[in-house]
Motif scaffolding. Structure first.
Motif, PDB file in Angstrom:
ATOM      1  N   CYS A  49       0.814  -1.210   0.000  1.00 47.88           N
ATOM      2  CA  CYS A  49       0.000   0.000   0.000  1.00 47.88           C
ATOM      3  C   CYS A  49       0.847   1.260   0.000  1.00 47.88           C
ATOM      4  CB  CYS A  49      -0.957   0.013   1.185  1.00 47.88           C
ATOM      5  SG  CYS A  49      -0.163   0.251   2.771  1.00 47.88           S
ATOM      6  N   ARG A  50       2.074   1.143   0.483  1.00 44.57           N
ATOM      7  CA  ARG A  50       3.039   2.245   0.531  1.00 44.57           C
ATOM      8  C   ARG A  50       2.623   3.349   1.501  1.00 44.57           C
ATOM      9  NH1 ARG A  50       6.776  -0.753  -1.568  1.00 44.57           N
ATOM     10  NH2 ARG A  50       8.108   0.986  -2.145  1.00 44.57           N
ATOM     11  N   LEU A  53       5.408   4.681   4.568  1.00 45.49           N
ATOM     12  CA  LEU A  53       6.691   5.242   4.142  1.00 45.49           C
ATOM     13  C   LEU A  53       7.287   6.156   5.209  1.00 45.49           C
ATOM     14  CD1 LEU A  53       5.692   6.213   0.487  1.00 45.49           C
ATOM     15  CD2 LEU A  53       7.206   4.350   1.150  1.00 45.49           C
ATOM     16  N   GLY A 108       4.804  12.599   1.612  1.00 42.95           N
ATOM     17  CA  GLY A 108       4.676  11.335   0.889  1.00 42.95           C
ATOM     18  C   GLY A 108       3.414  10.586   1.284  1.00 42.95           C
ATOM     19  N   GLN A 111       0.302  12.111  -0.090  1.00 42.52           N
ATOM     20  CA  GLN A 111       0.157  11.795  -1.510  1.00 42.52           C
ATOM     21  C   GLN A 111      -0.441  10.400  -1.685  1.00 42.52           C
ATOM     22  OE1 GLN A 111       1.129  13.846  -4.561  1.00 42.52           O
ATOM     23  NE2 GLN A 111      -0.514  12.364  -4.812  1.00 42.52           N
ATOM     24  N   ILE A 112       0.005   9.452  -0.876  1.00 44.47           N
ATOM     25  CA  ILE A 112      -0.519   8.092  -0.981  1.00 44.47           C
ATOM     26  C   ILE A 112      -2.013   8.079  -0.674  1.00 44.47           C
ATOM     27  CG2 ILE A 112      -0.403   5.755  -0.024  1.00 44.47           C
ATOM     28  CD1 ILE A 112       1.962   6.338  -1.758  1.00 44.47           C
ATOM     29  N   GLU A 114      -4.048  10.534  -1.063  1.00 45.42           N
ATOM     30  CA  GLU A 114      -4.758  11.143  -2.194  1.00 45.42           C
ATOM     31  C   GLU A 114      -4.938  10.129  -3.329  1.00 45.42           C
ATOM     32  OE1 GLU A 114      -2.847  14.334  -4.323  1.00 45.42           O
ATOM     33  OE2 GLU A 114      -4.764  15.183  -4.949  1.00 45.42           O
ATOM     34  N   TYR A 115      -3.887   9.341  -3.603  1.00 43.39           N
ATOM     35  CA  TYR A 115      -3.992   8.327  -4.658  1.00 43.39           C
ATOM     36  C   TYR A 115      -5.076   7.311  -4.320  1.00 43.39           C
ATOM     37  CZ  TYR A 115       0.373   9.873  -6.882  1.00 43.39           C
ATOM     38  OH  TYR A 115       1.330  10.599  -7.512  1.00 43.39           O
ATOM     39  N   LEU A 116      -5.072   6.837  -3.061  1.00 47.46           N
ATOM     40  CA  LEU A 116      -6.061   5.834  -2.670  1.00 47.46           C
ATOM     41  C   LEU A 116      -7.475   6.356  -2.829  1.00 47.46           C
ATOM     42  CD1 LEU A 116      -4.578   4.200   0.537  1.00 47.46           C
ATOM     43  CD2 LEU A 116      -5.116   3.063  -1.609  1.00 47.46           C
TER      44      LEU A 116
ATOM     45  N   LYS B 345      -0.201  -3.815  -7.775  1.00 45.70           N
ATOM     46  CA  LYS B 345       0.164  -4.188  -6.413  1.00 45.70           C
ATOM     47  C   LYS B 345       0.355  -2.963  -5.512  1.00 45.70           C
ATOM     48  CE  LYS B 345       3.187  -7.501  -4.140  1.00 45.70           C
ATOM     49  NZ  LYS B 345       4.280  -8.453  -4.303  1.00 45.70           N
ATOM     50  N   CYS B 346       1.001  -1.936  -6.018  1.00 45.09           N
ATOM     51  CA  CYS B 346       1.265  -0.800  -5.138  1.00 45.09           C
ATOM     52  C   CYS B 346       0.427   0.415  -5.511  1.00 45.09           C
ATOM     53  CB  CYS B 346       2.757  -0.444  -5.107  1.00 45.09           C
ATOM     54  SG  CYS B 346       3.381   0.417  -6.554  1.00 45.09           S
ATOM     55  N   THR B 347       0.056   1.155  -4.494  1.00 41.25           N
ATOM     56  CA  THR B 347      -0.876   2.269  -4.650  1.00 41.25           C
ATOM     57  C   THR B 347      -0.438   3.328  -5.652  1.00 41.25           C
ATOM     58  OG1 THR B 347      -1.607   1.940  -2.376  1.00 41.25           O
ATOM     59  CG2 THR B 347      -2.155   4.042  -3.398  1.00 41.25           C
ATOM     60  N   PRO B 348       0.786   3.887  -5.536  1.00 46.30           N
ATOM     61  CA  PRO B 348       1.113   5.016  -6.420  1.00 46.30           C
ATOM     62  C   PRO B 348       1.045   4.657  -7.903  1.00 46.30           C
ATOM     63  CG  PRO B 348       3.033   4.306  -5.152  1.00 46.30           C
ATOM     64  CD  PRO B 348       1.878   3.566  -4.618  1.00 46.30           C
ATOM     65  N   ARG B 350      -0.578   2.014  -9.360  1.00 45.35           N
ATOM     66  CA  ARG B 350      -1.916   1.573  -9.737  1.00 45.35           C
ATOM     67  C   ARG B 350      -2.853   2.766  -9.901  1.00 45.35           C
ATOM     68  NH1 ARG B 350      -3.168  -1.080  -5.193  1.00 45.35           N
ATOM     69  NH2 ARG B 350      -4.386   0.628  -4.357  1.00 45.35           N
ATOM     70  N   GLU B 351      -2.879   3.628  -8.890  1.00 46.42           N
ATOM     71  CA  GLU B 351      -3.800   4.757  -8.943  1.00 46.42           C
ATOM     72  C   GLU B 351      -3.232   5.892  -9.790  1.00 46.42           C
ATOM     73  OE1 GLU B 351      -6.664   4.239  -7.580  1.00 46.42           O
ATOM     74  OE2 GLU B 351      -6.189   2.508  -6.331  1.00 46.42           O
ATOM     75  N   GLY B 352      -1.897   6.060  -9.693  1.00 44.55           N
ATOM     76  CA  GLY B 352      -1.255   7.168 -10.393  1.00 44.55           C
ATOM     77  C   GLY B 352      -1.300   7.036 -11.900  1.00 44.55           C
ATOM     78  N   TRP B 355      -4.747   7.864 -13.042  1.00 43.87           N
ATOM     79  CA  TRP B 355      -4.995   9.302 -12.968  1.00 43.87           C
ATOM     80  C   TRP B 355      -4.301  10.028 -14.118  1.00 43.87           C
ATOM     81  CZ3 TRP B 355      -4.066  12.314  -7.744  1.00 43.87           C
ATOM     82  CH2 TRP B 355      -4.649  13.586  -7.821  1.00 43.87           C
ATOM     83  N   LYS B 386       8.253   6.195  -4.779  1.00 38.78           N
ATOM     84  CA  LYS B 386       7.367   5.523  -3.825  1.00 38.78           C
ATOM     85  C   LYS B 386       6.931   4.127  -4.260  1.00 38.78           C
ATOM     86  CE  LYS B 386       5.377   9.792  -2.026  1.00 38.78           C
ATOM     87  NZ  LYS B 386       5.696  10.731  -3.138  1.00 38.78           N
TER      88      LYS B 386
END
Lengths: 840, 418
Positions: A49-50, A53, A108, A111-112, A114-116, B345-348, B350-352, B355, B386
């Motif tokens: 999920c990051r 961090l 950081g 930002q994560i 916000e992405y989620l 697998k990872c958020t940035p 996948r979502e980034g 977007w 990230k």
């Protein structure tokens, strides 16, 4: 072996933790909560999920010499990496400097979040998780106040996906943390959940039929950090902040899982508090933070409309509702009359569903009236457990390499799922598990030794173990094959050893022989009188061990003999007629019958006086688990109708009989138990409600970290120790089973399935699709001999009645045997030879 | 290159037939190492040659092999034939036309790694090629060049071909290993690295097809010979994939250090239609794009020089962009590619990537504002540093560099759409 300590600094706080500790856990120890989603302390870290961090600074070292590099002030230079790193995947390092709340880390993390939130739907107003949601909480704490993402561009995915009918998935809410997939794979060892597809379309699917076919599926809704996984039971039911909580103990099996019952007042229930859901309560030495689906979903019986709510007396062959005074008067009269005419005595039958307080006063009353108490139980050995039970501070979670567990004549996965889970995990820590049964069971997948034997000969196997260890002459007939000898040697050498025994394929005497042999085996190999060593019986009820401890004993010859000598019977928390319909004839006739229970059971239907009892949700009391942990349960809702707690009813009846019995509370009864029952010295409700801090942190402030299982604030319970010490002389009797003649036909054996048609399960409608229907299991070879195929109807005679049912063919059924799961409509008390004929 | 070292089929017709390959010195190198060298000696030769991985990372192969955990067996060698980087088609040519040199390279690597089993992981779309490769392996078995007791020693080697199922991410070595193991192709956490815990948690070497194809000539002609080609820190020949707006797109085997200008204009014939060159993507979609300035065009194509002008050599897949291309359109294409290929697998990432793709779609459709360019840049920079693997990190490169060097293109798209 204790690990070396590593010292590091986290946001200026110095902390020393064992080597290998993850940074995220080390931070918790100094009160710093690093936000997480995919990380869970009971699962392997994946760093997906990051969210966790942080900045990690490592002491600079000269590349060639390895010497520390110092700055101009002689201080160790700390090198911070260019990027943030996940603290859940990184174990601590000596002298490291972690920045959790630096500007870079905060930015950081923001930002994560916000992405989620870009693909997470704005479901909070209708989402069950709202109010106990790690995403909500961590957004408030770590996220941006607004999103730069356009609402119209949000992805749209399926929202009501049933993963089976118990758990629902919302694909839009899922943040792909994989906790549910990993829980099923790592903790349960049953990967019925998996991912498919990729990118934002990465989605959870279930590969089993029925969907999400696992007895532990409900736990995924506790650890899901969003409202993606919800239970059919609680969905759209209530808001978490509206719920009251009460500590309870699961009434279904002897594991004694700690529960929290969430309740709310409902207009629909005329203003009563009702159970909205059952949640796990943390007790790391019993059930950790898990419960099985039966414990979670099979609670509706307690709130059922079929519950008895008023006392009843028989008038002109019909049961009519009356007031308590009249019912007690009638009962006392009937008792006195029957005893005066002294055609027979008073017999009191109670079952393991009753609490310790109920059973203690029941025993006392019956004894006062010169009666005989009988424990309604088919499995022997509870008295042996007083001597050979597991020692204090036993914790299945502590077993490891060098330890051995023997499971014999019991299918733990069906009979006590959380024990199955704990043992499965124990084998992964190096415990060697010996599984002995006449047929394959699920635990065998993790067994180091599998012992197969013909039904009814479980005691022979235990005696075989004993023979291998003691080489006693009288045991030579039981000498086992090489496989058994190897297993026995392993058992002997084990540092710690526990035996779980059940009654599958045994009658009462057979189970007694088994229990005795197991007890002797533990004694001669020195596995008694200390923690993580001893004997555990897999009872079919929650408090059977308590009943034995208090002094009730089954009648080895069976209920028919019990009743034949009685003129009056007082039955509490037990339904003998359901198990043996032939008792109808005996009980209906000359016996004055007083019954105290929750429902209109077959036994209640024959009663002269009926007392309505309270269920576990309406009262307090204690249960003694199979591991002999005495645990309190607390009332969650007001009592139904005019029901009373069993012990109060006993007390009222005693008073009506002119016997002095005056306890103002269940707590007072417990104090009396502490004075009178061996092993229970020093127990009190106060002592039983003591708690201590447990790891990992769950609930409350730690929703994201440990999940929504509840913290335990109302009692960890107290474990009773056995009386047998390692060096004491061994005086247990040993029964050498007699040779039995071969009988014609197939041997009908009852087996246990977790979900059956008993009223405690059947009352939960959501479980109906999972309930099995009446059937007989045969080996294909036997079916062939009979000339019948899968699904064919067969009939046979049992206890004087004709029974007809369909058959199912399974390779796993031993030849010469017919298995019938309990509580589906045909009750078999012990292995019984039958002659099957196909129905034309 | 006159005398091809890697694309030998351009000099020797029918070298994809075993007897022709053998006639031309084929499998001499493998025989030599099996019968007269120790695995460590082979590792030393390869390290001395300075051979760097040709899959994109450019990590020295001999050094990587040295990381295999001693005393842990079995070991595995996996050849990465997942070639999915846009603009990359070198491995395909080698596998189709010079397969035996590649297979010999796999064998040499397996010997050095003390592995008895090797896998060739082919992207799912290579099904015909994979089938042919299996035939070639059968032929090697028949000639006793694979199997048990090779060349009278007790060394045994089996090579298996494994097909992927259409995922770019399976070119990432740990996702590749997951795929071979039957799991979803998602990268693993590193550490541990495959050399310590790879396939089935055993020490594994994963190398690109082209890297492995270098091994037979290195063995037969020596490390010094190899170092005489290319540059000091980037030795050896390289197959450059040239595509885009050029007269003669295709694979070109040239020494590392050859400037972009030579490849594009001398070998590739320059831009068709007399148009001018605008930009180049030197490493497919996975590195910053470069404006086609003289400085850039004169830069040597090697692992050290390209970073100096702000990009990476990567797999050396040079895509040439001429003046007719709006860079916003180009970046939209690369971003769409990465969104499609993100494992999730990872958020940035996948979502980034989702977007960024949506932002670029709006820019393309003319429904965006000028400030959306800054938003796009911010979203990309928010992903940076990230992610769990390189895909996310690479996905942002064309976005950031595109805006940095060609902001006007984005502005034009936005204005024109209104």
């Amino acid at each position: 072996m204790t690990k070396a300590l590593v010292t590091l600094t986290i946001d200026g706080n110095e902390v020393s933790v064992p080597e290998g500790t993850l940074i995220v856990d080390a931070a918790k120890k100094v009160g710093i909560d690093i936000p997480v989603f995919c990380y869970h302390p009971k699962l392997e870290s994946v760093g997906m999920c990051r969210m966790c961090l942080v900045e990690i600074g490592r002491p600079a070292r000269d590349r060639s010499t390895g010497e520390p590099i110092l700055d101009e002030n002689g201080q160790q230079v700390i090198n911070f990496g260019p990027n943030l790193e996940t603290s859940c995947t990184t174990p601590v390092g000596e002298g490291w400097v972690i920045r959790v709340n630096s500007e870079k880390a905060l930015k950081g993390r923001k930002q994560i979040v916000e992405y989620l939130l870009t693909s997470h739907p704005l479901d909070c107003p209708i989402c069950d998780k709202g109010g106990e949601c790690p995403l909500q909480n961590q957004t408030m704490e770590h996220g941006p106040g607004t999103s730069r993402f356009l609402l119209d561009e949000k992805i749209h995915l399926e929202k009501h996906v049933p993963l089976g009918e118990l758990i629902f998935l919302d694909r839009e809410r899922c943040i792909q943390c994989a906790r549910c997939v990993r829980f099923q794979k790592e903790v349960v060892g049953d990967p019925v959940l998996g991912f498919t597809n990729r990118g934002r379309r990465l989605e959870i699917i279930t590969s089993s039929v029925p969907g999400f076919d696992s007895y532990f599926s409900g736990n995924t809704t506790d650890i899901c950090p969003v409202g993606a996984l919800t239970t059919a039971d609680f969905r759209f039911g209530a808001r978490p902040w509206e719920l009251n909580r009460s500590a309870s103990i699961c009434p279904h099996c002897p594991v004694g899982c700690n529960l929290t019952l969430n309740t709310r007042r409902e207009a629909r229930a005329a203003g009563r508090e009702v159970i909205k859901r059952v949640m796990p309560r943390q007790n790391e030495v019993v059930n950790e933070i898990w419960i099985c689906d039966k414990g979670r979903f099979a609670h509706h019986f307690a709130s059922s409309e079929e519950r008895l709510t008023k006392p009843m007396v028989r008038v002109n062959d019909e049961l009519v509702e009356v007031g308590w005074d009249e019912a007690l008067e009638r009962a006392a009269e009937g008792l006195k009359d029957a005893l005066n005419l002294s055609k027979g005595g008073l017999v009191g039958i109670a079952g393991g569903r009753a609490s310790n307080e109920d059973l203690f006063l029941f025993q006392r009353l019956i004894t006062e009236l010169d009666g005989q108490t009988v424990l309604d139980e088919d499995l022997a050995g509870g008295d042996l457990i007083g001597e050979y039970g597991v020692g204090r501070d036993t914790d299945l979670g502590e077993l490891g390499s060098g330890d051995v567990v023997l499971v014999i004549a019991s299918d733990l996965h069906e009979e006590a799922p959380i024990w199955w889970l704990r043992l499965k995990q124990a084998t992964e820590r190096g415990v060697q598990c010996i599984v002995a049964n006449a047929r394959p069971t699920r635990l065998e997948q993790y067994a180091s030794h599998i012992i197969r034997y013909p039904y009814k000969r479980a005691a022979h196997i235990a005696l075989g173990f004993l023979q291998a260890v003691t080489k006693g002459d009288d045991l030579t007939p039981f000498k086992g094959d090489r496989n058994l000898q190897k297993a026995a040697r392993l058992f002997e050498k084990a540092e710690n050893a526990i035996i779980f025994y059940g009654g599958e394929g045994l009658d009462y005497k057979g189970s007694e022989a088994l229990a005795q042999a197991c007890a002797r085996l533990l004694a001669v190999t020195g596995h008694v009188g200390r923690a993580n060593n001893g004997l555990i019986a897999v009872w079919s009820r929650a408090n059977t061990q308590g009943a034995w401890d208090i002094g009730l004993r089954p009648n080895p010859t069976g209920h028919i003999q019990t009743f034949e000598q009685a003129s009056v019977a007082y039955v509490m928390s037990s339904d003998p007629v359901a198990d043996d319909p032939s008792l109808e004839g005996i009980l209906g006739e000359d016996i004055f019958l007083i019954v105290q229970d929750l429902f209109m059971t077959p036994t209640v239907k024959l009663a002269d006086v009926v007392f309505p009892a309270r269920s576990f949700i309406e009262r307090e009391g204690t249960y003694t688990s199979g591991e002999r942990r005495v645990q309190r349960f607390y009332p969650a809702v007001l009592p139904l109708g005019e029901t009373k707690s069993d012990w109060r009813i006993v007390m009222s009846l005693a008073n009506a009989m002119g016997i002095e019995m005056d306890y103002p509370s269940a707590a007072a009864v417990m104090l009396e138990i502490a004075e009178n029952v061996a092993g229970y010295e020093g127990l009190s409700y106060q002592a039983l409600s003591r708690v201590e801090s447990q790891w990992p942190h769950v609930g409350g402030r730690n929703l994201a970290f440990g999940g929504t299982a509840f913290e335990n604030t109302q009692g960890l319970g107290i474990q009773i120790g056995p009386t047998m010490m390692p060096d004491e002389p061994i005086e247990t009797a040993l029964t050498i089973p007699a040779e039995e003649p071969e009988e014609e036909g197939l041997l009908l054996i009852p087996i246990t399935r977790l979900y059956d048609q008993s009223i405690t399960v059947h009352s939960s409608k959501i479980l109906h699709p999972r309930l099995d229907v009446l059937h007989l299991e045969l080996n294909p070879k036997d079916a062939n001999l009979l000339g019948v195929g899968d699904g064919a109807e067969v009939k046979f005679r049992l206890n004087g009645r004709s029974v007809q049912l369909p058959i199912r063919l399974l390779e796993s059924v031993p030849e010469g045997v017919a298995l019938v799961p309990r509580n589906l409509g045909v009750q078999v008390v012990k292995p019984t030879p039958i002659l099957i004929v196909p129905v034309e | 290159m006159a005398d091809h070292i890697l694309l030998r089929h351009r000099d020797v017709p029918d070298i994809d037939e075993l007897d022709v390959y053998l006639e031309h010195g084929g499998f001499e190198a493998f025989k030599q190492v099996v019968t007269s060298k120790t695995p460590q000696e082979v590792i030393d030769v390869v390290r001395a040659s300075g051979l760097r991985g040709r899959g994109g990372a450019g990590f020295p192969a001999g050094v990587k092999w040295g990381f295999l955990t001693p005393d842990v067996f079995p070991r595995y060698v996996v050849a990465n034939a997942d070639e999915s980087e846009p603009g990359t088609f070198k491995d395909r040519e080698i596998l189709e036309r010079n397969p035996y040199q590649f297979l010999e390279g796999v064998a040499i690597c397996a010997f050095a790694a003390q592995a008895n089993t090797a896998y060739v992981y082919c992207r799912g779309e290579f099904w015909d090629l994979a089938h042919e490769l299996e035939n070639k392996i059968d032929a090697l078995h028949k000639s006793k060049l694979l199997g048990k007791g090779l060349f009278g020693t007790d060394y045994a080697l089996e090579i298996h071909v494994y097909l992927g199922a259409g995922a770019y991410i399976c070119g990432e070595e740990t996702a590749l290993l997951e795929s071979i193991e039957g799991s979803l192709g998602q990268p693993r956490l590193r550490p541990p690295f495959p050399a310590a815990e790879g396939l089935y948690a055993k020490p594994t070497v994963v190398n690109n097809v082209e890297t492995l194809t270098n091994l037979p000539p290195i063995i037969t002609r020596g490390a010094d010979w190899y170092r005489s080609i290319g540059t000091e820190r980037s030795p050896g020949p390289k197959v450059f994939c040239l595509s885009g707006h050029v007269e003669r797109p295709g694979n070109y085997e040239l020494p590392l250090g050859t400037p972009f200008r030579d490849l594009i204009f001398k070998h590739g014939g320059g831009i068709p239609g007399g148009r001018s060159i605008k930009a180049i993507l030197p490493a497919g979609a996975s590195a910053p794009l470069l404006p086609a300035t003289d400085e850039v065009l004169d830069t040597a194509m090697d692992y050290e020089s390209v970073p100096q002008v702000g990009s990476q050599l990567g797999s050396a897949s040079i895509i040439v962009i001429d003046e007719t291309v709006n860079i916003a359109w180009l970046v939209h294409k690369t971003t769409r590619f990465f969104e499609h290929e993100s494992c999730g697998k990872c958020t940035p990432c996948r979502e980034g990537t989702y977007w960024m793709h949506h932002l670029l779609m709006r820019i393309e459709r003319g429904e965006a504002d000028l400030k959306d360019i800054d938003l796009l840049d911010a979203v990309a920079r928010g992903i940076q540093g990230k992610c769990l693997c390189a895909l996310g990190e690479f996905a942002i490169m064309p976005v950031i560099s595109g805006i940095q060097h060609f902001r006007a293109d984005f502005e034009a798209r936005i204005r024109n759409g209104r």
